[in-house]
Design a protein around this motif. Structure first.
Motif, short mmCIF file in Angstrom:
data_model
loop_
_atom_site.label_atom_id
_atom_site.label_comp_id
_atom_site.label_asym_id
_atom_site.label_seq_id
_atom_site.Cartn_x
_atom_site.Cartn_y
_atom_site.Cartn_z
N ILE A 79 -16.18 -6.20 0.61
CA ILE A 79 -14.87 -6.22 -0.04
C ILE A 79 -14.56 -7.62 -0.57
O ILE A 79 -14.08 -7.78 -1.70
CB ILE A 79 -13.78 -5.74 0.93
CG1 ILE A 79 -13.90 -4.23 1.14
CG2 ILE A 79 -12.38 -6.08 0.41
CD1 ILE A 79 -12.98 -3.67 2.20
N LYS A 102 -7.71 -4.40 -1.64
CA LYS A 102 -7.46 -2.98 -1.87
C LYS A 102 -6.35 -2.78 -2.89
O LYS A 102 -6.44 -1.93 -3.78
CB LYS A 102 -7.09 -2.29 -0.54
CG LYS A 102 -6.80 -0.80 -0.68
CD LYS A 102 -6.45 -0.18 0.66
CE LYS A 102 -6.13 1.30 0.53
NZ LYS A 102 -5.80 1.92 1.83
N SER A 122 -8.72 -8.27 2.91
CA SER A 122 -9.22 -6.92 2.60
C SER A 122 -8.09 -6.02 2.14
O SER A 122 -8.25 -5.21 1.22
CB SER A 122 -9.93 -6.32 3.81
OG SER A 122 -11.15 -6.97 4.06
N SER A 123 -6.91 -6.17 2.75
CA SER A 123 -5.75 -5.38 2.33
C SER A 123 -5.31 -5.78 0.94
O SER A 123 -4.94 -4.94 0.11
CB SER A 123 -4.59 -5.57 3.32
OG SER A 123 -4.92 -5.05 4.59
N GLN A 179 0.81 -1.21 0.00
CA GLN A 179 0.00 0.00 0.00
C GLN A 179 0.85 1.26 0.00
O GLN A 179 0.42 2.30 -0.52
CB GLN A 179 -0.96 0.00 1.20
CG GLN A 179 -2.10 -0.99 1.05
CD GLN A 179 -3.10 -0.90 2.19
OE1 GLN A 179 -3.33 0.17 2.74
NE2 GLN A 179 -3.70 -2.03 2.55
N SER A 189 -7.46 -3.41 -6.39
CA SER A 189 -8.30 -2.36 -6.96
C SER A 189 -7.48 -1.21 -7.53
O SER A 189 -8.03 -0.28 -8.11
CB SER A 189 -9.27 -1.80 -5.90
OG SER A 189 -8.58 -0.97 -4.98
N SER A 190 -6.16 -1.28 -7.38
CA SER A 190 -5.28 -0.19 -7.79
C SER A 190 -4.44 -0.57 -9.00
O SER A 190 -4.36 -1.73 -9.39
CB SER A 190 -4.36 0.21 -6.63
OG SER A 190 -3.34 -0.76 -6.47
N SER A 239 -12.84 0.15 0.56
CA SER A 239 -11.55 0.12 1.25
C SER A 239 -11.29 1.41 1.99
O SER A 239 -10.74 1.42 3.10
CB SER A 239 -10.42 -0.16 0.25
OG SER A 239 -10.54 -1.44 -0.33
N LYS A 240 -11.69 2.52 1.40
CA LYS A 240 -11.53 3.83 2.05
C LYS A 240 -12.34 3.88 3.34
O LYS A 240 -11.86 4.34 4.38
CB LYS A 240 -11.97 4.94 1.09
CG LYS A 240 -11.79 6.33 1.65
CD LYS A 240 -12.21 7.38 0.61
CE LYS A 240 -12.08 8.79 1.16
NZ LYS A 240 -12.51 9.80 0.13
N ASP A 280 -10.65 1.64 5.93
CA ASP A 280 -9.46 2.27 6.51
C ASP A 280 -9.84 3.23 7.63
O ASP A 280 -9.20 3.27 8.68
CB ASP A 280 -8.68 3.02 5.44
CG ASP A 280 -7.96 2.09 4.46
OD1 ASP A 280 -7.84 0.89 4.79
OD2 ASP A 280 -7.53 2.56 3.40
N ALA A 295 -12.41 0.36 -4.14
CA ALA A 295 -11.64 1.48 -3.60
C ALA A 295 -12.45 2.26 -2.57
O ALA A 295 -11.93 2.66 -1.52
CB ALA A 295 -11.19 2.40 -4.73
#
Length: 401
Positions: A246, A291, A287-288, A85, A294-295, A358-359, A362, A355
């Motif tokens: 997620i 995330k 979940s991490s 990340q 998704s990037s 995930s936001k 977080d 995303a």
């Protein structure tokens, strides 16, 4: 877009050589370069480092796998996606860098003594699923830990980028004195920084013992950061209300992949993606991982036709039919492109939802962490992330929150 300095035959080869060896430049024009050695198969072909507008980030993780390091290995496995990340948040010239990671182990008595108990687990690759697979395949045994030797070998064996304006770093973790073995750690560290590779040292144990054992000196010589951790500290993953959605979105995302290559390759890519989802889930980090998926840091150009199409639409027009996924084989070339476009649009939509979830997750996790009264010791992931954040900024990258 169009290809330059390429012929049609190169297009086909470029899409099924070993994924980590594919070179694609993202600029006004897309170029695929393939350099093959005489008497090597296409799967063993080697390309030059990435050349383009996106800055390169090369990271080598050197892990002590002697018998006392089970905790370190578990931390590296469970925190991989949290570590990544930090690179996901980095931008240079407004673009996410191209991340490649290598893994080497040292100090394992099951490895050849003639090679100083060192093994390259994963070569420098952009295939993060392969990195995760390598970490979960590690086991501990023995041993004799030669830090100077593994640093020297990582510089020699790994395909480090020669691109300017990037970030190249070694992260070496272990608990024995840094000066063991026949290779001078001072020379190895000096050689690293001369090649533009920062050496960060992570001593597993007491900080003062790490200083006495020359771990700090090694980092200082290579302009890196010296850190100490408790390798036996349990990594705590906080459950969040967003985890369910997620996980569901991650499953939907996997269905948008069109793996390309020989049948066994396609199956291997698909199975390993699912296996690393399972590995992350087993250690509380799915979940991490989702995330990251998704990037743009999670990319499978040359392996997945959707990611490849997004890099170059021309690259998927002339494909070897025998290496296509079954769902595309019965379609015309025009229909294949239309299906890839459909899945590309669907993937974009799923990534956007991931995303956002995930936001929200977080924010929830950060609030929960503040409620925890107990202070825990620093782990491998904590040390790694702190060093990366600082050094990326020093290398000219901007980092979003």
């Amino acid at each position: 877009m169009r290809f330059t300095n390429s012929v049609a035959s190169c297009l086909i080869a470029a899409l099924w050589v070993t994924p980590s060896l594919i070179t694609v430049t993202q600029a006004d024009e897309i170029t695929i370069k393939i350099e093959t050695k005489e008497s090597t198969s296409p799967d063993e072909a080697k390309s030059s480092p990435f050349s383009g507008q996106r800055a390169t980030v090369d990271v080598a993780i050197l892990l002590d796998t002697s018998s006392s390091m089970d905790g370190l290995i578990n931390q590296a496995r469970s925190q991989l996606w949290n570590i990544v990340q930090e690179f996901m948040k980095a931008k240079k010239a407004g673009k996410t860098p191209l991340l490649r990671v290598a893994v080497m182990e040292y100090g394992n008595s099951g490895l050849p003594a003639t090679e100083d108990y060192i093994r390259q687990v994963v070569p420098m690759t952009d295939d993060l699923d392969k990195v995760s697979e390598g970490l979960f395949a590690l086991s501990t045994n023995g041993g004799d830990e030669y830090c100077g030797s593994v640093i020297k070998e990582s510089l020699k064996r790994l395909d480090w980028s020669t691109e300017p304006g990037g970030y190249k770093a070694i992260f070496i973790a272990g608990n024995e004195p840094f000066d063991q073995g026949s290779v001078d750690y001072k020379a190895a560290c000096k050689n690293a920084i001369q090649q533009g590779v920062v050496v960060n040292t992570i001593h597993c144990g007491n900080r003062n013992a790490g200083v006495r054992g020359h771990w700090k000196e090694g980092a200082d010589l290579a302009e890196g950061k010296f850190m100490n951790i408790d390798q036996d500290e349990r990594v705590v993953h906080i459950k969040a209300p967003q985890d369910k959605i997620i996980i569901e979105l991650n499953a939907q995302l996997n269905k948008t992949y069109l793996w390309y290559g020989k049948a066994e390759k396609r199956q291997a890519y698909q199975m390993n993606q699912a296996r690393q989802d399972s590995n992350a889930g087993g250690s509380g980090g799915l979940s991490s991982r989702a995330k990251i998926k998704s990037s743009s840091i999670y990319r499978n150009v040359g392996r997945d036709l959707v990611d490849t199409f997004e890099e170059s639409q021309d690259a998927v027009k002339d494909l070897d039919e025998s290496k296509l996924p079954e769902s595309l084989k019965s379609l015309s070339p025009e229909q294949r492109v239309a299906e890839i476009q459909r899945l590309s649009k669907l993937r974009t939509e799923i990534k956007s939802k991931l995303a956002e979830a995930s936001k929200q997750r977080d924010a929830f996790v950060q609030a929960e962490q503040k409620k925890l009264a107990e202070s825990s010791g620093e782990t491998f992931g904590d040390a790694f992330s702190a060093a990366v954040s600082e050094q990326l900024q020093q290398a000219g990258f901007q980092q979003s929150q």
